[in-house]
Structure formats: C-alpha cells, structure tokens
Scaffold this motif. Structure first.
Motif, PDB file in Angstrom:
ATOM      1  N   SER A  56     -14.918  21.974  42.743  1.00  0.00           N
ATOM      2  CA  SER A  56     -14.610  22.740  43.947  1.00  0.00           C
ATOM      3  C   SER A  56     -13.136  23.139  43.931  1.00  0.00           C
ATOM      4  O   SER A  56     -12.339  22.589  43.165  1.00  0.00           O
ATOM      5  CB  SER A  56     -14.897  21.900  45.193  1.00  0.00           C
ATOM      6  N   VAL A  57     -12.782  24.060  44.779  1.00  0.00           N
ATOM      7  CA  VAL A  57     -11.395  24.501  44.888  1.00  0.00           C
ATOM      8  C   VAL A  57     -10.504  23.320  45.260  1.00  0.00           C
ATOM      9  O   VAL A  57      -9.412  23.152  44.717  1.00  0.00           O
ATOM     10  CB  VAL A  57     -11.262  25.643  45.924  1.00  0.00           C
ATOM     11  N   THR A  58     -10.986  22.481  46.154  1.00  0.00           N
ATOM     12  CA  THR A  58     -10.207  21.313  46.579  1.00  0.00           C
ATOM     13  C   THR A  58      -9.950  20.373  45.410  1.00  0.00           C
ATOM     14  O   THR A  58      -8.836  19.877  45.233  1.00  0.00           O
ATOM     15  CB  THR A  58     -10.936  20.562  47.712  1.00  0.00           C
ATOM     16  N   ASP A  59     -10.974  20.128  44.593  1.00  0.00           N
ATOM     17  CA  ASP A  59     -10.800  19.262  43.418  1.00  0.00           C
ATOM     18  C   ASP A  59      -9.753  19.836  42.474  1.00  0.00           C
ATOM     19  O   ASP A  59      -8.925  19.111  41.933  1.00  0.00           O
ATOM     20  CB  ASP A  59     -12.111  19.089  42.662  1.00  0.00           C
ATOM     21  N   LEU A  60      -9.790  21.136  42.273  1.00  0.00           N
ATOM     22  CA  LEU A  60      -8.831  21.779  41.377  1.00  0.00           C
ATOM     23  C   LEU A  60      -7.420  21.729  41.954  1.00  0.00           C
ATOM     24  O   LEU A  60      -6.450  21.551  41.227  1.00  0.00           O
ATOM     25  CB  LEU A  60      -9.247  23.216  41.086  1.00  0.00           C
ATOM     26  N   GLN A  61      -7.298  21.882  43.266  1.00  0.00           N
ATOM     27  CA  GLN A  61      -5.981  21.820  43.892  1.00  0.00           C
ATOM     28  C   GLN A  61      -5.365  20.429  43.742  1.00  0.00           C
ATOM     29  O   GLN A  61      -4.155  20.306  43.652  1.00  0.00           O
ATOM     30  CB  GLN A  61      -6.071  22.180  45.375  1.00  0.00           C
ATOM     31  N   ASN A  62      -6.200  19.418  43.675  1.00  0.00           N
ATOM     32  CA  ASN A  62      -5.691  18.053  43.516  1.00  0.00           C
ATOM     33  C   ASN A  62      -5.041  17.846  42.153  1.00  0.00           C
ATOM     34  O   ASN A  62      -4.308  16.883  41.958  1.00  0.00           O
ATOM     35  CB  ASN A  62      -6.809  17.030  43.734  1.00  0.00           C
ATOM     36  N   LEU A  63      -5.263  18.739  41.216  1.00  0.00           N
ATOM     37  CA  LEU A  63      -4.638  18.660  39.898  1.00  0.00           C
ATOM     38  C   LEU A  63      -3.218  19.238  39.904  1.00  0.00           C
ATOM     39  O   LEU A  63      -2.453  18.999  38.981  1.00  0.00           O
ATOM     40  CB  LEU A  63      -5.477  19.419  38.859  1.00  0.00           C
ATOM     41  N   SER A  65       0.720  19.941  41.100  1.00  0.00           N
ATOM     42  CA  SER A  65       1.827  19.132  41.593  1.00  0.00           C
ATOM     43  C   SER A  65       2.135  19.517  43.039  1.00  0.00           C
ATOM     44  O   SER A  65       1.836  20.626  43.482  1.00  0.00           O
ATOM     45  CB  SER A  65       3.072  19.360  40.728  1.00  0.00           C
ATOM     46  N   ASP A  66       2.741  18.599  43.765  1.00  0.00           N
ATOM     47  CA  ASP A  66       3.107  18.874  45.163  1.00  0.00           C
ATOM     48  C   ASP A  66       4.070  20.046  45.250  1.00  0.00           C
ATOM     49  O   ASP A  66       4.001  20.856  46.180  1.00  0.00           O
ATOM     50  CB  ASP A  66       3.719  17.633  45.807  1.00  0.00           C
ATOM     51  N   GLU A  67       4.971  20.149  44.296  1.00  0.00           N
ATOM     52  CA  GLU A  67       5.945  21.241  44.289  1.00  0.00           C
ATOM     53  C   GLU A  67       5.247  22.597  44.169  1.00  0.00           C
ATOM     54  O   GLU A  67       5.573  23.542  44.895  1.00  0.00           O
ATOM     55  CB  GLU A  67       6.913  21.060  43.116  1.00  0.00           C
ATOM     56  N   LEU A  68       4.271  22.684  43.288  1.00  0.00           N
ATOM     57  CA  LEU A  68       3.542  23.938  43.114  1.00  0.00           C
ATOM     58  C   LEU A  68       2.706  24.260  44.342  1.00  0.00           C
ATOM     59  O   LEU A  68       2.642  25.412  44.777  1.00  0.00           O
ATOM     60  CB  LEU A  68       2.658  23.859  41.870  1.00  0.00           C
ATOM     61  N   ILE A  69       2.102  23.246  44.941  1.00  0.00           N
ATOM     62  CA  ILE A  69       1.309  23.457  46.150  1.00  0.00           C
ATOM     63  C   ILE A  69       2.181  23.996  47.277  1.00  0.00           C
ATOM     64  O   ILE A  69       1.779  24.892  48.015  1.00  0.00           O
ATOM     65  CB  ILE A  69       0.608  22.149  46.573  1.00  0.00           C
ATOM     66  N   GLU A  70       3.404  23.474  47.397  1.00  0.00           N
ATOM     67  CA  GLU A  70       4.317  23.967  48.428  1.00  0.00           C
ATOM     68  C   GLU A  70       4.675  25.430  48.194  1.00  0.00           C
ATOM     69  O   GLU A  70       4.809  26.206  49.137  1.00  0.00           O
ATOM     70  CB  GLU A  70       5.588  23.120  48.460  1.00  0.00           C
ATOM     71  N   LYS A  71       4.839  25.813  46.924  1.00  0.00           N
ATOM     72  CA  LYS A  71       5.203  27.188  46.614  1.00  0.00           C
ATOM     73  C   LYS A  71       4.073  28.165  46.910  1.00  0.00           C
ATOM     74  O   LYS A  71       4.289  29.248  47.452  1.00  0.00           O
ATOM     75  CB  LYS A  71       5.595  27.322  45.143  1.00  0.00           C
ATOM     76  N   ILE A  72       2.851  27.811  46.543  1.00  0.00           N
ATOM     77  CA  ILE A  72       1.752  28.756  46.702  1.00  0.00           C
ATOM     78  C   ILE A  72       0.898  28.478  47.923  1.00  0.00           C
ATOM     79  O   ILE A  72       0.132  29.336  48.352  1.00  0.00           O
ATOM     80  CB  ILE A  72       0.849  28.787  45.451  1.00  0.00           C
ATOM     81  N   GLY A  73       1.001  27.292  48.492  1.00  0.00           N
ATOM     82  CA  GLY A  73       0.197  26.928  49.646  1.00  0.00           C
ATOM     83  C   GLY A  73      -1.192  26.490  49.217  1.00  0.00           C
ATOM     84  O   GLY A  73      -1.620  26.721  48.092  1.00  0.00           O
ATOM     85  N   ARG A  74      -1.865  25.855  50.110  1.00  0.00           N
ATOM     86  CA  ARG A  74      -3.243  25.420  49.833  1.00  0.00           C
ATOM     87  C   ARG A  74      -4.198  26.538  50.223  1.00  0.00           C
ATOM     88  O   ARG A  74      -4.042  27.178  51.250  1.00  0.00           O
ATOM     89  CB  ARG A  74      -3.588  24.164  50.618  1.00  0.00           C
ATOM     90  N   PHE A  75      -5.189  26.740  49.384  1.00  0.00           N
ATOM     91  CA  PHE A  75      -6.217  27.734  49.660  1.00  0.00           C
ATOM     92  C   PHE A  75      -7.341  27.073  50.446  1.00  0.00           C
ATOM     93  O   PHE A  75      -7.630  25.908  50.269  1.00  0.00           O
ATOM     94  CB  PHE A  75      -6.799  28.289  48.358  1.00  0.00           C
ATOM     95  N   GLN A  76      -7.968  27.845  51.282  1.00  0.00           N
ATOM     96  CA  GLN A  76      -9.153  27.356  51.981  1.00  0.00           C
ATOM     97  C   GLN A  76     -10.329  27.458  51.024  1.00  0.00           C
ATOM     98  O   GLN A  76     -10.492  28.449  50.336  1.00  0.00           O
ATOM     99  CB  GLN A  76      -9.444  28.230  53.212  1.00  0.00           C
ATOM    100  N   GLU A  77     -11.129  26.414  50.957  1.00  0.00           N
ATOM    101  CA  GLU A  77     -12.320  26.473  50.093  1.00  0.00           C
ATOM    102  C   GLU A  77     -13.316  27.417  50.755  1.00  0.00           C
ATOM    103  O   GLU A  77     -13.641  27.292  51.923  1.00  0.00           O
ATOM    104  CB  GLU A  77     -12.935  25.088  49.918  1.00  0.00           C
ATOM    105  N   GLN A  78     -13.753  28.378  49.987  1.00  0.00           N
ATOM    106  CA  GLN A  78     -14.689  29.368  50.497  1.00  0.00           C
ATOM    107  C   GLN A  78     -15.955  29.330  49.664  1.00  0.00           C
ATOM    108  O   GLN A  78     -15.892  29.213  48.450  1.00  0.00           O
ATOM    109  CB  GLN A  78     -14.084  30.765  50.450  1.00  0.00           C
ATOM    110  N   SER A  79     -17.061  29.453  50.322  1.00  0.00           N
ATOM    111  CA  SER A  79     -18.324  29.484  49.605  1.00  0.00           C
ATOM    112  C   SER A  79     -18.479  30.841  48.934  1.00  0.00           C
ATOM    113  O   SER A  79     -18.135  31.886  49.487  1.00  0.00           O
ATOM    114  CB  SER A  79     -19.476  29.262  50.593  1.00  0.00           C
ATOM    115  N   LEU A  80     -18.976  30.828  47.722  1.00  0.00           N
ATOM    116  CA  LEU A  80     -19.188  32.066  46.983  1.00  0.00           C
ATOM    117  C   LEU A  80     -20.544  32.678  47.281  1.00  0.00           C
ATOM    118  O   LEU A  80     -20.866  33.749  46.820  1.00  0.00           O
ATOM    119  CB  LEU A  80     -19.063  31.810  45.471  1.00  0.00           C
ATOM    120  N   TYR A  81     -21.327  31.980  48.072  1.00  0.00           N
ATOM    121  CA  TYR A  81     -22.694  32.460  48.325  1.00  0.00           C
ATOM    122  C   TYR A  81     -22.831  32.956  49.736  1.00  0.00           C
ATOM    123  O   TYR A  81     -22.269  32.563  50.646  1.00  0.00           O
ATOM    124  CB  TYR A  81     -23.708  31.346  48.049  1.00  0.00           C
TER     125      TYR A  81
END
Length: 81
Positions: A56-63, A65-81
């Motif tokens: 899932s998007v959340t699982d991938l975001q957990n990979l 770094s905190d620094e990168l997450i701060e720069k790009i922000g967290r994405f909302q997980e969206q269903s593709l269907y």
C-alpha cells in the motif's frame, strides 16, 4: 463498411518484470557493472518492484526517511478502483 476505423488506445501497463528491466537499464546507463553482478542486481530490482506492486502507499511511505517525508509531505492513500 466505413473506410476509417477508430480505436481507443489501451494504456500501457507494466508488470514487475518490466520495471526490473527498466531499473537495470537505468543502472547500467549510469554505472559500469560486471557481468557477474547482473544476476544479483536484477534479482534485487525484481524483488523491489514486486514489493512495491503488492504494498500500500502507506507501507511504501514507511520506507522513506523523516527528512524526505517532511519535504514532500505524506500522500493520502487512495483506492485505484
């Protein structure tokens, strides 16, 4: 019968193998690699692509770094269907 037939294009869909090949090509265009290393390198890229495809998007975001997450922000997980 009509002289022209209109066909809607089908979007290109890549599977894990295609992504691994593209990553290999990118890697090889940037760095000289010995032939003996290619098998292991492909296996790593294929495993990465397979993991990303099944996660899932959340699982991938957990990979990330905190620094990168701060720069790009967290994405909302969206269903593709």
């Amino acid at each position: 019968m009509a002289e022209q037939i209109k066909v809607n294009p089908t979007p290109i869909q890549r599977n894990s193998f295609d992504v691994a090949i593209e990553l290999m090509n990118y890697h090889l265009s940037r760095k000289r690699t010995e032939v003996e290393e290619l098998e292991g390198l492909f296996a790593k890229y294929y495993a990465l692509a397979t993991y990303c495809e099944s996660s899932s998007v959340t699982d991938l975001q957990n990979l990330l770094s905190d620094e990168l997450i701060e720069k790009i922000g967290r994405f909302q997980e969206q269903s593709l269907y």
